[in-house]
Design an enzyme around this catalytic site. Structure first.
Site, PDB file in Angstrom:
ATOM      1  N   SER A 249      -3.483  -3.619 -12.102  1.00  0.00           N
ATOM      2  CA  SER A 249      -2.027  -3.439 -12.238  1.00  0.00           C
ATOM      3  C   SER A 249      -1.577  -1.972 -11.163  1.00  0.00           C
ATOM      4  CB  SER A 249      -1.638  -3.339 -13.287  1.00  0.00           C
ATOM      5  OG  SER A 249      -0.280  -3.020 -13.511  1.00  0.00           O
TER       6      SER A 249
ATOM      7  N   ASP B 278       4.826  -2.376  -7.504  1.00  0.00           N
ATOM      8  CA  ASP B 278       3.383  -2.067  -7.903  1.00  0.00           C
ATOM      9  C   ASP B 278       2.399  -2.928  -7.267  1.00  0.00           C
ATOM     10  OD1 ASP B 278       3.649  -4.092  -9.875  1.00  0.00           O
ATOM     11  OD2 ASP B 278       2.631  -2.886 -11.326  1.00  0.00           O
TER      12      ASP B 278
ATOM     13  N   ASP C 208       0.213  -5.309  -7.971  1.00  0.00           N
ATOM     14  CA  ASP C 208       0.232  -6.821  -8.360  1.00  0.00           C
ATOM     15  C   ASP C 208       1.668  -7.102  -8.327  1.00  0.00           C
ATOM     16  OD1 ASP C 208       0.750  -5.304 -10.706  1.00  0.00           O
ATOM     17  OD2 ASP C 208      -0.330  -6.579 -12.089  1.00  0.00           O
TER      18      ASP C 208
ATOM     19  N   ASP D 100       4.543  -7.000 -10.373  1.00  0.00           N
ATOM     20  CA  ASP D 100       5.050  -7.425 -11.554  1.00  0.00           C
ATOM     21  C   ASP D 100       6.183  -6.138 -11.930  1.00  0.00           C
ATOM     22  OD1 ASP D 100       3.304  -5.683 -12.489  1.00  0.00           O
ATOM     23  OD2 ASP D 100       2.492  -6.935 -14.070  1.00  0.00           O
TER      24      ASP D 100
END
Length: 560
Positions: free
Chosen positions: A142, A299, A301, A303
């Site tokens: 993340s 970010d 990833d 999400d």
């Protein structure tokens, strides 16, 4: 024991050429050996997350093989398609770990659908559902610093794995020797045997179509002339975010050049988290230069998304996750009500640490607001319960204060792709009526009150960090504060008490104060931190901030 394990790794013929020099370099250094081998990374509902390197307490191909063997053992008991979807982001070795996981699954006779290039968390959740998989794997850490990587596991519904399933997988991991216990064939063999296949264009296009179908005012963006600066923060958002924005008619997009392409070293910001100013600074500078209406950053990833909005005076202001959650909820409700597309008995969902301003906005539009534990899987759980009742279309929006949003049930995790689309559409709409996001936010505060929501964090690094955090939380339970500063505590909610909350047990404490403020204390699920969430309500921002500062100063000594 840890020295024996270290020696076993040192003597082994390790396939990853980075690991042996690291092991040789710490020979004789007990602290460094202990840090890598005294414990193993624990697999939980958030999967694995750790620093890259050699050892059982690090992210490397052997820990990934071991975890995947545990997951494979669980999948084999589940029947169904015996298929697992895999995606990965731009982090160091994410592609290697994704292919390693695929190879272990194939060696166990389990079919794999893996993306042929990095794609974000929501795309993984979508593919898991699209191919009716037993599980999904997302290789990412993340927004952690570059030295980290991780492994998120998903259930067949596209939500992060449940506690029960994660516990079974963890037991299976415990039975698997980290160096030799996982079944393994090469990725190429898995492809040749037809067990590993790439995610098809049909799935990718269906993902984009599902997102674009959730526009509130279709066609609006084609004529609005919105000027955007966007940063994928060197992560996985570039392709899906720009694809969707172009599809809906937003073409004046300037990408932050230093953060455009995948780069797991995140050289422009040490902490690629759209919640913090440093990650947005380059984009903000570019927005000021170009006079953009809006600046977005997703970010690694993809999400979560952070934004800076242009104010009427030409300055730029960052928008918090709570503020954006409220703005999107308000925009979706107002727009769908106006157009007659708001479902009867519409449902929105937020986490218990997100702003109560959202409850007030939902009530204004006659929308039911449900509050759930922190972690987007609990929002996904609410969508699943609506789906089971044949009422999934009642779900219109879900959010967490940590910059995660979802509009629609097509995936079961937060989605920065649809969030970026709706934020841009909202900005375009307000621009088209001579207003702005900033002006709408001030109207909301004028109507409902000047809420302030701030999160403070206290870090507890090292092997003793978790024990210290546990001791602090237990201390708060054993000796609950009668007041925080000069504000009296009038209510205490302990989320370990499931009878009182009606929710699953969680290590969270909420204090209601006599001035209407609330304080929530919660250990992070992914980092060695205790977080304190303050909600204050004042006659203006300065008043609300002053109250927050007093409360924070009174609480701080408890976390030393």
């Amino acid at each position: 024991m840890y020295l024996d394990e270290y020696k076993r790794w040192l003597a082994a013929d390790l396939e990853d050429s980075d690991l042996h020099p690291e092991l040789a370099g710490i020979e004789g250094n007990d602290d460094e050996i202990k840090d890598r081998f005294a414990v193993a990374l624990k697999f939980g509902t958030a999967g694995l997350r750790g620093v890259l390197g050699a050892g059982t307490n690090r992210m490397n191909i052997y820990v990934v093989r071991q975890a995947t063997q545990g997951l494979a053992n669980w999948v084999k008991t589940q029947g169904g398609n015996q298929t697992v979807a895999i995606s990965y982001d731009s982090r160091i070795k994410s592609d290697v770990f994704a292919k390693t996981a695929a190879a272990v699954l194939a060696a166990n006779g389990i079919k794999v659908r893996i993306y042929d290039a990095l794609m974000p968390v929501p795309a993984l959740s979508f593919a898991t559902r699209y191919y009716e998989c037993n599980a999904g794997i997302m290789v990412t850490a993340s927004h952690n610093p570059a030295k980290y990587n991780g492994y998120k596991a998903y259930g067949p519904d596209g939500c992060q794995m449940t506690d029960d399933a994660a516990a079974i997988v963890y037991d299976e991991i415990q039975k698997t020797d980290v160096l030799t216990g996982a079944k393994y064939i090469s990725f190429a063999e898995g492809v040749e045997q037809g067990l590993i296949r790439f995610v098809g264009d049909d799935c990718k296009n269906a993902f984009y179509e599902a997102i674009e179908a959730r526009q509130v005012r279709p066609g609006l963006c084609k004529t609005a002339g919105l000027k955007l600066v966007y940063s994928p923060l060197n992560g996985s958002g570039l392709v899906p975010v720009t694809r969707v924005l172009n599809d809906i008619g937003i073409t004046d997009i300037t990408i932050v050049p230093e953060q455009e392409y995948p780069n797991g070293y995140f050289t422009t910001c040490s902490y690629p988290n759209p919640e913090i100013f440093e990650a947005l600074k380059l984009g903000l500078d570019l927005a000021k230069e170009s006079g953009a209406d809006l600046m977005l950053a997703t970010d690694p990833d993809a999400d979560r998304v952070g934004i800076a909005m242009k104010c009427p005076d030409g300055s730029y202001e960052l928008v918090t996750g709570n503020e954006m959650g409220v703005l999107l909820l308000d925009y979706i409700c107002a727009g769908r009500k106006e157009l007659g597309t708001l479902p009867e008995k519409a449902v929105a969902v937020k986490s218990i640490v997100s702003t109560p301003l959202a409850d007030a906005v939902a009530a204004h539009y006659g929308v039911e607001m449900r509050s759930v534990l922190t972690g987007f899987k609990w929002i996904g759980d609410q969508i699943a319960s609506l789906e089971a009742a044949g009422e999934v279309d009642r779900f219109i929006f879900g959010f967490e204060e940590s910059y995660g949003y979802l509009a629609g049930p097509y995936v079961r995790d937060k989605d920065a792709v649809i969030s970026s689309m709706l934020i841009c559409e909202m900005a375009a709409y307000y621009r088209s009526i001579g207003s702005s996001i900033k002006e709408r936010l001030e109207e909301i505060y004028a109507e409902y009150g000047r809420y302030l929501n701030v999160v403070d964090s206290f870090e507890f690094p090292g092997l003793t960090g978790m024990d210290k955090m546990s001791g602090i939380m237990q201390g708060l339970r054993d000796n609950p504060p009668a007041s925080i500063g000069d504000k009296k505590v009038v209510s205490v909610t302990d989320y370990k008490n499931t009878e009182a909350t009606g929710l699953p047990a969680a290590n969270v404490l909420t204090y209601g104060l006599d001035n209407g403020a609330t304080v929530v204390v919660r250990p992070s699920g992914t980092e060695p931190k205790i977080k304190t969430y303050f909600t204050t309500l004042g006659k203006d921002l300065a008043d609300a901030q002053a109250t927050k500062d007093e409360l924070a100063a009174a609480l701080a000594p408890l976390f030393k």
